[in-house]
Scaffold this active site. Structure first.
Site, PDB file in Angstrom:
ATOM      1  N   GLU A 117      -2.219  -3.181  -7.549  1.00 25.15           N
ATOM      2  CA  GLU A 117      -3.360  -3.494  -6.689  1.00 25.15           C
ATOM      3  C   GLU A 117      -3.892  -2.173  -6.141  1.00 25.15           C
ATOM      4  O   GLU A 117      -3.200  -1.168  -6.145  1.00 25.15           O
ATOM      5  CB  GLU A 117      -2.954  -4.435  -5.553  1.00 25.15           C
ATOM      6  CG  GLU A 117      -1.908  -3.893  -4.592  1.00 25.15           C
ATOM      7  CD  GLU A 117      -2.470  -3.011  -3.490  1.00 25.15           C
ATOM      8  OE1 GLU A 117      -3.659  -3.163  -3.135  1.00 25.15           O
ATOM      9  OE2 GLU A 117      -1.729  -2.158  -2.989  1.00 25.15           O
TER      10      GLU A 117
ATOM     11  N   SER B 162       0.848  -1.190   0.000  1.00 24.25           N
ATOM     12  CA  SER B 162       0.000   0.000   0.000  1.00 24.25           C
ATOM     13  C   SER B 162       0.889   1.248   0.000  1.00 24.25           C
ATOM     14  O   SER B 162       1.689   1.445  -0.918  1.00 24.25           O
ATOM     15  CB  SER B 162      -0.972  -0.042   1.188  1.00 24.25           C
ATOM     16  OG  SER B 162      -1.989   0.913   1.037  1.00 24.25           O
TER      17      SER B 162
ATOM     18  N   HIS C  14      -5.060  -5.497  -0.674  1.00 23.21           N
ATOM     19  CA  HIS C  14      -5.827  -5.175   0.523  1.00 23.21           C
ATOM     20  C   HIS C  14      -6.914  -6.199   0.835  1.00 23.21           C
ATOM     21  O   HIS C  14      -8.094  -5.864   0.967  1.00 23.21           O
ATOM     22  CB  HIS C  14      -6.460  -3.795   0.373  1.00 23.21           C
ATOM     23  CG  HIS C  14      -5.489  -2.663   0.385  1.00 23.21           C
ATOM     24  ND1 HIS C  14      -4.678  -2.357  -0.690  1.00 23.21           N
ATOM     25  CD2 HIS C  14      -5.196  -1.740   1.340  1.00 23.21           C
ATOM     26  CE1 HIS C  14      -3.942  -1.303  -0.396  1.00 23.21           C
ATOM     27  NE2 HIS C  14      -4.240  -0.910   0.825  1.00 23.21           N
TER      28      HIS C  14
END
Length: 310
Positions: A206, A112, A283
């Site tokens: 992602e 992330s 996630h």
């Protein structure tokens, strides 16, 4: 890419919080897990600091910078595991000094917002681990391999990646250096010195909590910047909780949002490179760790997908 030393029993992992705040006791279970693996844990001095400035940061920029720099500089630390993502890593990256890190390279772990550090390490020529941060996502059931794959990579083992055939996969074989991370972060770094270099690379992307039109915007920007056209392959990870729940009523909680994958497919279908969808990274509770900066082989057939380190 330079590979830091793999960890042995008794080595030390530092936990630092470069982005969003950490509340007291939030990491207790995971710290116990790391110790059970046989490693020592050194927690950053300011790990539980809080600073409200339009966002709930894990301390001021200087506090977060202090902890990360100390971990980089300490030759007795073999890995730095980021406590969580969120936002804030970008505020540190241009002030960090990697000169002592170069004397004793260590693994940096996270995903992330931690994509910022992965891109910097790629620029400097070091491998890193894209994998679970220390803190779990709330209300998420975790697959055993999520943390176990981090441990495996740290000690020099290579996990088996459960990549499955998918109707919109693009078949082919390729080799390249694995890199990437969160699509929003990669997009935000375009035009900077830490923008990804796509030459001879296989890109993982992602994301979560993004509008569908923003997925299109980001993919369009990668295309216009010439990034997509130079890649050797693409891995499409988790895209979940996309758009708004009121409009995405059937697929909001799915690990792989169908509309997001269709948008991405429109940008990759004519690149003439292998592309794998439904890669368990991102996630969700099944977040397989990957060694960024390592050379990998990607083989995609109509009924199988194989990703292996070379």
């Amino acid at each position: 890419m330079i590979q830091p030393k793999f960890l042995q029993q008794g080595d030390t992992i530092a936990i630092v919080a470069p982005s969003k705040r950490i509340l007291p006791n939030e990491l207790d279970q995971e710290i116990t897990m790391i110790k059970d693996w046989g490693f020592k844990v050194l927690v950053g001095k300011n790990i539980y600091a809080q600073h409200q400035f339009g966002y709930a940061y894990a301390g001021t920029t200087q506090q977060r910078l202090h902890d990360f720099q100390e971990a980089l500089d300490n030759p007795n630390i073999q890995a730095i595991w980021c406590a969580r993502g969120g936002y804030g890593a970008i505020q540190l990256i241009d002030s960090l000094d990697f000169s002592r890190f170069a004397q004793s390279p260590k693994w940096i772990i996270g995903y992330s917002d931690i994509t910022v550090f992965h891109t910097k390490l790629q620029q400097l020529g070091y491998q890193s681990i894209h994998g679970m941060v220390v803190k779990k996502l709330a209300h998420t059931l975790y697959h055993p391999s999520t943390y176990e794959s981090v441990r495996q990579l740290l000690i020099g083992e290579n996990p088996t990646y459960p990549l499955l055939a998918h109707p919109i996969n693009i078949t082919g074989e390729t080799t390249g250096i694995l890199l990437g991370g969160n699509l929003s972060i990669l997009y935000s770094l375009l035009g900077s010195e830490t923008s990804i270099n796509p030459e001879n690379k296989i890109l993982l992307i992602e994301d979560w909590y993004e509008n569908w039109y923003h997925i299109d915007r980001m993919m369009m920007s990668l295309q216009r910047a010439g990034i997509l056209q130079k890649l050797r392959g693409i891995l499409v990870g988790n895209f979940t909780r996309m758009d708004v729940e009121e409009e995405n009523t059937t697929d909001f909680e799915k690990a792989f949002d169908p509309m997001s994958l269709q948008i991405i497919h429109q940008y990759v279908k004519d690149l003439q490179i292998p592309v794998a969808f439904h890669v368990p990274a991102g996630h969700t509770g099944h977040n397989m760790a990957m060694r960024f900066g390592a050379k990998v082989e990607l083989k995609i057939q109509s009924n199988s997908v194989n990703l292996t380190y070379i």
